[in-house]
Structures are given as structure tokens and as C-alpha cells.
Design a protein around this motif. Structure first.
Motif, PDB file in Angstrom:
ATOM      1  N   CYS A 173      26.201  77.686 -44.976  1.00 26.21           N
ATOM      2  CA  CYS A 173      24.839  77.316 -44.557  1.00 26.21           C
ATOM      3  C   CYS A 173      24.823  76.001 -43.792  1.00 26.21           C
ATOM      4  N   PHE A 174      25.549  75.004 -44.285  1.00 29.84           N
ATOM      5  CA  PHE A 174      25.562  73.702 -43.623  1.00 29.84           C
ATOM      6  C   PHE A 174      26.255  73.778 -42.268  1.00 29.84           C
ATOM      7  N   SER A 175      27.278  74.605 -42.165  1.00 34.44           N
ATOM      8  CA  SER A 175      27.939  74.793 -40.874  1.00 34.44           C
ATOM      9  C   SER A 175      26.960  75.379 -39.858  1.00 34.44           C
ATOM     10  N   ASN A 176      26.168  76.347 -40.282  1.00 34.47           N
ATOM     11  CA  ASN A 176      25.175  76.955 -39.397  1.00 34.47           C
ATOM     12  C   ASN A 176      24.096  75.943 -39.017  1.00 34.47           C
ATOM     13  N   ILE A 177      23.650  75.168 -39.995  1.00 34.98           N
ATOM     14  CA  ILE A 177      22.606  74.175 -39.722  1.00 34.98           C
ATOM     15  C   ILE A 177      23.101  73.148 -38.711  1.00 34.98           C
ATOM     16  N   TYR A 178      24.336  72.696 -38.878  1.00 36.20           N
ATOM     17  CA  TYR A 178      24.884  71.695 -37.956  1.00 36.20           C
ATOM     18  C   TYR A 178      25.004  72.277 -36.544  1.00 36.20           C
ATOM     19  N   GLY A 179      25.463  73.524 -36.456  1.00 35.34           N
ATOM     20  CA  GLY A 179      25.588  74.154 -35.145  1.00 35.34           C
ATOM     21  C   GLY A 179      24.252  74.366 -34.456  1.00 35.34           C
ATOM     22  N   VAL A 184      20.184  66.948 -32.487  1.00 39.18           N
ATOM     23  CA  VAL A 184      19.601  65.866 -33.290  1.00 39.18           C
ATOM     24  C   VAL A 184      20.562  65.378 -34.368  1.00 39.18           C
ATOM     25  N   MET A 185      21.792  65.915 -34.349  1.00 39.45           N
ATOM     26  CA  MET A 185      22.757  65.503 -35.364  1.00 39.45           C
ATOM     27  C   MET A 185      24.042  64.985 -34.737  1.00 39.45           C
ATOM     28  N   GLN A 186      23.952  64.553 -33.487  1.00 45.08           N
ATOM     29  CA  GLN A 186      25.157  64.097 -32.783  1.00 45.08           C
ATOM     30  C   GLN A 186      25.783  62.882 -33.444  1.00 45.08           C
ATOM     31  N   ASN A 187      24.957  62.055 -34.067  1.00 44.39           N
ATOM     32  CA  ASN A 187      25.464  60.826 -34.673  1.00 44.39           C
ATOM     33  C   ASN A 187      25.852  61.000 -36.136  1.00 44.39           C
ATOM     34  N   VAL A 188      25.753  62.221 -36.627  1.00 47.67           N
ATOM     35  CA  VAL A 188      26.124  62.483 -38.017  1.00 47.67           C
ATOM     36  C   VAL A 188      27.621  62.696 -38.088  1.00 47.67           C
ATOM     37  N   SER A 189      28.283  61.881 -38.902  1.00 52.25           N
ATOM     38  CA  SER A 189      29.739  61.976 -39.011  1.00 52.25           C
ATOM     39  C   SER A 189      30.151  63.213 -39.798  1.00 52.25           C
ATOM     40  N   LEU A 190      31.270  63.772 -39.398  1.00 51.21           N
ATOM     41  CA  LEU A 190      31.815  64.951 -40.073  1.00 51.21           C
ATOM     42  C   LEU A 190      32.887  64.527 -41.068  1.00 51.21           C
ATOM     43  N   TRP A 192      30.105  67.119 -42.664  1.00 53.32           N
ATOM     44  CA  TRP A 192      28.723  67.026 -43.149  1.00 53.32           C
ATOM     45  C   TRP A 192      28.371  68.316 -43.871  1.00 53.32           C
ATOM     46  N   PRO A 193      27.904  68.182 -45.104  1.00 57.07           N
ATOM     47  CA  PRO A 193      27.800  66.940 -45.886  1.00 57.07           C
ATOM     48  C   PRO A 193      29.168  66.496 -46.384  1.00 57.07           C
ATOM     49  N   SER A 194      29.226  65.291 -46.903  1.00 58.57           N
ATOM     50  CA  SER A 194      30.488  64.789 -47.437  1.00 58.57           C
ATOM     51  C   SER A 194      30.885  65.600 -48.663  1.00 58.57           C
ATOM     52  N   LYS A 195      32.130  65.489 -49.035  1.00 60.61           N
ATOM     53  CA  LYS A 195      32.618  66.236 -50.196  1.00 60.61           C
ATOM     54  C   LYS A 195      31.842  65.859 -51.449  1.00 60.61           C
ATOM     55  N   SER A 196      31.537  64.563 -51.607  1.00 63.37           N
ATOM     56  CA  SER A 196      30.805  64.115 -52.797  1.00 63.37           C
ATOM     57  C   SER A 196      29.380  64.664 -52.815  1.00 63.37           C
ATOM     58  N   ASP A 197      28.735  64.709 -51.637  1.00 67.49           N
ATOM     59  CA  ASP A 197      27.378  65.263 -51.567  1.00 67.49           C
ATOM     60  C   ASP A 197      27.390  66.770 -51.847  1.00 67.49           C
ATOM     61  N   LEU A 198      28.404  67.440 -51.312  1.00 67.70           N
ATOM     62  CA  LEU A 198      28.510  68.879 -51.540  1.00 67.70           C
ATOM     63  C   LEU A 198      28.721  69.166 -53.028  1.00 67.70           C
ATOM     64  N   ASN A 199      29.584  68.388 -53.659  1.00 63.24           N
ATOM     65  CA  ASN A 199      29.820  68.557 -55.096  1.00 63.24           C
ATOM     66  C   ASN A 199      28.552  68.269 -55.896  1.00 63.24           C
TER      67      ASN A 199
END
Length: 459
Positions: A173-179, A184-190, A192-199
Motif C-alpha cells: 500500500c505504501f509503495s502505491n501511495i508513494y508512486g 508532493v513527496m519528492q522530499n520524503v526520504s526513502l 518510506w515509511p521507515s522500518k520503525s514506523d512500519l513496525n
């Protein structure tokens, strides 16, 4: 997904997905006619047989479910047995999803009986029926009879660890959202989300796809930046209030509802049905009766000696916030004080010799100070207004004049420091309020002094 996989293997006879509030999909009226139509397409040999039935009985959809199932499903299938036997797979499959979403509870009970009866009468039927449902009482009753158990195989999803599946679901889902939102997410570092946020999201879902799907629906919503909504999702429970309110709205009124549900939510440790009944001085049958209809959000054990638990911790949050739960609101301060009274009453009903014979008594011994403390902490300035709504002061006076052997013996064997710490905490809170009744402080100080002395002597 199950239905699609069966269809890909050419073994799906038909499917029906109930959905509450979706017109014909929320009632049982169209279930068998829909399955019959799909059957005629899946097995062309049944089409003329079903057509003949409809021509001979134009009003068949108004006949009993038993008659419909027999003449539109079972008999055409048996007549087409040669066709089904020619297939490589032994059985064909009908999938019926979300029995609990059907508003016709009585007719759903009847339908379950009809299907069970059909397989009891003929264990050679060339098809199988896969059904899914949350654990609603009217469904559970029919599926747990000896007759049902003889022809069904139950898979309990609460015993399945879905965390790895939910993790995969989130990643896709997050991969689709990012694509889809790259502009509007060009400045979001990959990543995304971070491993800790995903957990953290997986943990927040607590093994429930309903929570995971609700979180993703919120994050992928049209308004707001996905990266910002992710942070809000990480810090709040979202989307479950409607589900909880819906479940409780459908539960038949019971005078013990707030007492039983409120106690379960606020208990320091989960209790079995038997121990909860002992604590509340209610028969186990009354406990079960109160909980009927809540099985989709609470784990109601089959045995009275197993603990009652909610499927998700957010249930307690929902019930204890009035703006969220409205008429289902459990008032934490007053409920804690009522639980304190229940603990004191259970402790008073003790056998000679100070031996703890019941789980309700043991819980009372270990936790009455805790609930007393929580009641006053959470009520703050309103604590003493609540005392007038309970008989707590009188019960504390009675307790102060009684033998403390039962209480002390229980504390000694389980760690008396915890009980005394809770009592000290309650006293500290009470002394901060000028409006605290002097006799209440005297009673608690008396209990504390006597108990500390007995504990020291026995220790």
C-alpha cells in the motif's frame, strides 16, 4: 481472495458477499436465487433443471429457505453429478462471506440449519460451502451444535498470527501511495515509511486487518499529505469507533451491561467468567448473557475457566471517552469505586481460617487498593461527589472493623508491598483534597496501621 482463487481453478460454483446497509446484499432474500443463477453458469448441465423449477414454481423465491436450497441448489447438483465427477477436483465450492452482515438474524439461523441438514442427509454432496463471519451469537449457536460439528470444520482466525501478512499489506500500500503522490513527496526520504514506523503500524494493528485497512484508508485519503497523515496515524487510534458503536447498538439491552463491560475494561488483570461472576456476585449465566452479541470485538471463551478479553486495546479507549462512546460510556472513576466495593464485598464473603477459596476473593485482596486509588486519581476534584453514588465509605468502615487475615495472607503470598503501596497512594491523593470526609481518612489510616503491623509480625 478465496473466491477468486477457486474461480481461477474453475471450481467456484458461486459466491455471495453480505454487506450491511447495501440493499439486497444485507438481506437473505437474494442469497439462494443468486447462487442458483451462478450455478447455472458454472455448471451448464444444471441450467435447464433450474429453469424447469422456476417455471413450475414462479413464486419459489417466497418459499422456505429449505425448499429453495433443496430444489435450486442440491437437486440440480445431484442431477448433474456425472458432470462434476468428470472433473479432476473432487468437490466444487460455494463461498458465502460475512454472515454477520446479514440483517435477517432469524432467517440466517434457519439458513445455517438448512445447509447443515442437507449435508447430514447426504454426506456425498458433490460440493462444499465456505462461510466466513465474526462471532455473532445467533451464528455461533447454530455452528456449535453437535449436528453442526459433525459436518463442519472451523478455522479460528484469532489463533492465526497475521502480522507478517499485515506487514506485506502495508508495504504494498505504501509503495502505491508513494508512486501515486510522487509530486508532493519528492522530499520524503526513502524507505518510506521507515522500518520503525512500519513496525509501529503493524503493532498498532494488533493482528487485525480491520485496523490495518482503516489506517491505510486514512493515510491514502484525498485530503492532506500522506507523510503527514502517517504521523497522525502513528499517534492515534482511527476508524474503530464506528465499528464498536455498531456492535454495541445491536446488543440486546441488559441491566448488567455497564457493570460487566465496565469491570472487564478496567480490571487490572483479565478474569475468567467464573472469577468475574464471583467478584460481581453474578451467576456465570448472567455474565455470558450480558456479553452475547459482543463476540466480534471481545473474546468470549468457550469455558468458564478461561479469561475474557477484548480483541483490541482500543475498545477500552473507546468506552472510557464519553465524546467517542456516547451512551455506551463507561465512567472510569465511578466504575473504579464500584469495583472497589465489589472487591470489599467479595473479601467479606470468606471462609473461616482466612483461606482464599475463590478467584474473585483473590482479585479483591490484591486489587481493591488499586481501584480505590484509580477512582480518586481519575475523578480528581469530583471524587467525593462520586462517593454519594456508592456505598464505599460504609464498606470501608466495615472492612476496618473486620479481621484482615484473608487480605494479609493473600498479600504475603503474592507480594504485600504492592497492596500497601496502592493504599499509600490512595491516602496521599485523598489528603490533598480539603473536602475529603475526615472519617474516610481515619478509616483508611486505621486499615493501613493494622495491616502494616500484621504484615510485619507475620513476615
Amino acid at each position: 481472495t478465496v473466491a477468486e482463487r477457486y474461480a481461477a481453478k474453475s471450481i467456484l460454483l458461486g459466491s455471495f458477499f453480505f454487506l450491511r446497509g447495501a440493499g439486497g446484499r444485507s438481506t437473505i432474500t437474494r442469497l439462494i436465487p443468486t447462487l442458483a443463477y451462478q450455478l447455472s453458469n458454472s455448471l451448464p448441465a444444471t441450467e435447464p433443471l433450474i429453469r424447469d423449477v422456476i417455471r413450475g414454481e414462479p413464486a419459489i423465491t417466497r418459499q422456505s429457505l429449505k425448499h429453495q436450497f433443496k430444489t435450486l441448489i442440491v437437486e440440480p447438483m445431484l442431477a448433474a453429478r456425472k458432470t462434476t465427477r468428470s472433473r479432476k477436483t473432487k468437490y466444487l465450492v460455494i463461498v458465502i462471506d460475512a454472515l454477520d452482515e446479514c440483517d435477517d438474524k432469524d432467517l440466517m439461523r434457519e439458513f445455517i440449519e438448512v445447509v447443515i441438514g442437507a449435508f447430514q442427509e447426504n454426506n456425498q454432496l458433490p460440493f462444499r460451502v465456505v462461510v466466513t463471519s465474526t462471532v455473532e451469537e445467533h451464528i455461533r449457536q447454530k455452528l456449535e451444535t453437535p449436528a453442526a460439528r459433525s459436518v463442519t470444520h472451523c478455522l479460528s482466525l484469532q489463533d492465526f498470527d497475521a502480522r507478517s501478512d499485515i506487514d506485506k499489506f502495508f508495504r504494498v500500500c505504501f509503495s502505491n501511495i508513494y508512486g501515486e503522490n510522487h509530486r508532493v513527496m519528492q522530499n520524503v526520504s526513502l524507505p518510506w515509511p521507515s522500518k520503525s514506523d512500519l513496525n509501529a503500524l503493524v503493532k498498532k494493528s494488533d493482528g487485525l486487518f480491520i485496523v490495518a485497512a482503516t489506517l491505510m484508508n486514512f493515510i491514502r485519503g484525498e485530503s492532506g499529505l500522506p507523510q503527514e497523515k502517517l504521523q497522525r496515524a502513528l499517534s492515534a487510534e482511527t476508524g474503530l469507533d464506528t465499528m464498536y458503536a455498531q456492535v454495541f447498538s445491536r446488543v440486546a439491552y441488559d441491566p448488567n451491561f455497564h457493570r460487566v463491560i465496565g469491570t472487564i475494561v478496567l480490571l487490572r488483570a483479565s478474569l475468567s467468567i467464573t472469577f468475574l461472576g464471583e467478584l460481581l456476585q453474578l451467576q456465570t449465566a448472567h455474565i455470558v448473557q450480558t456479553l452475547l452479541g459482543t463476540q466480534s470485538i471481545m473474546m468470549i471463551p468457550e469455558g468458564d475457566d478461561q479469561p475474557i478479553q477484548s480483541f483490541h486495546t482500543s475498545l477500552g479507549d473507546f468506552l472510557t471517552v464519553e465524546s467517542r462512546s456516547a451512551k455506551f460510556f463507561i465512567n472510569p472513576p465511578i466504575r473504579h469505586l464500584f469495583i472497589t466495593v465489589d472487591c470489599l464485598v467479595a473479601m467479606a464473603m470468606r471462609p473461616s481460617g482466612g483461606i482464599v477459596y475463590s478467584g474473585g476473593q483473590k482479585y479483591g485482596c490484591l486489587n481493591w487498593c488499586y481501584h480505590l486509588h484509580q477512582g480518586f486519581v481519575e475523578a480528581r476534584d469530583n471524587s467525593f461527589d462520586l462517593l454519594s453514588k456508592t456505598s464505599l465509605t460504609n464498606h470501608l468502615k466495615d472492612f476496618a472493623s473486620q479481621s484482615h487475615h484473608l487480605w494479609v495472607n493473600t498479600l504475603i503470598h503474592t507480594g504485600w508491598q504492592i497492596g500497601m503501596r496502592d493504599l499509600n497512594s490512595a491516602l496521599l491523593i485523598l489528603k490533598q483534597f480539603p473536602q475529603c470526609p475526615p472519617d474516610l481518612l481515619l478509616v483508611l489510616e486505621d486499615i493501613k496501621t493494622k495491616t502494616e503491623l500484621v504484615c510485619v509480625l507475620l513476615w
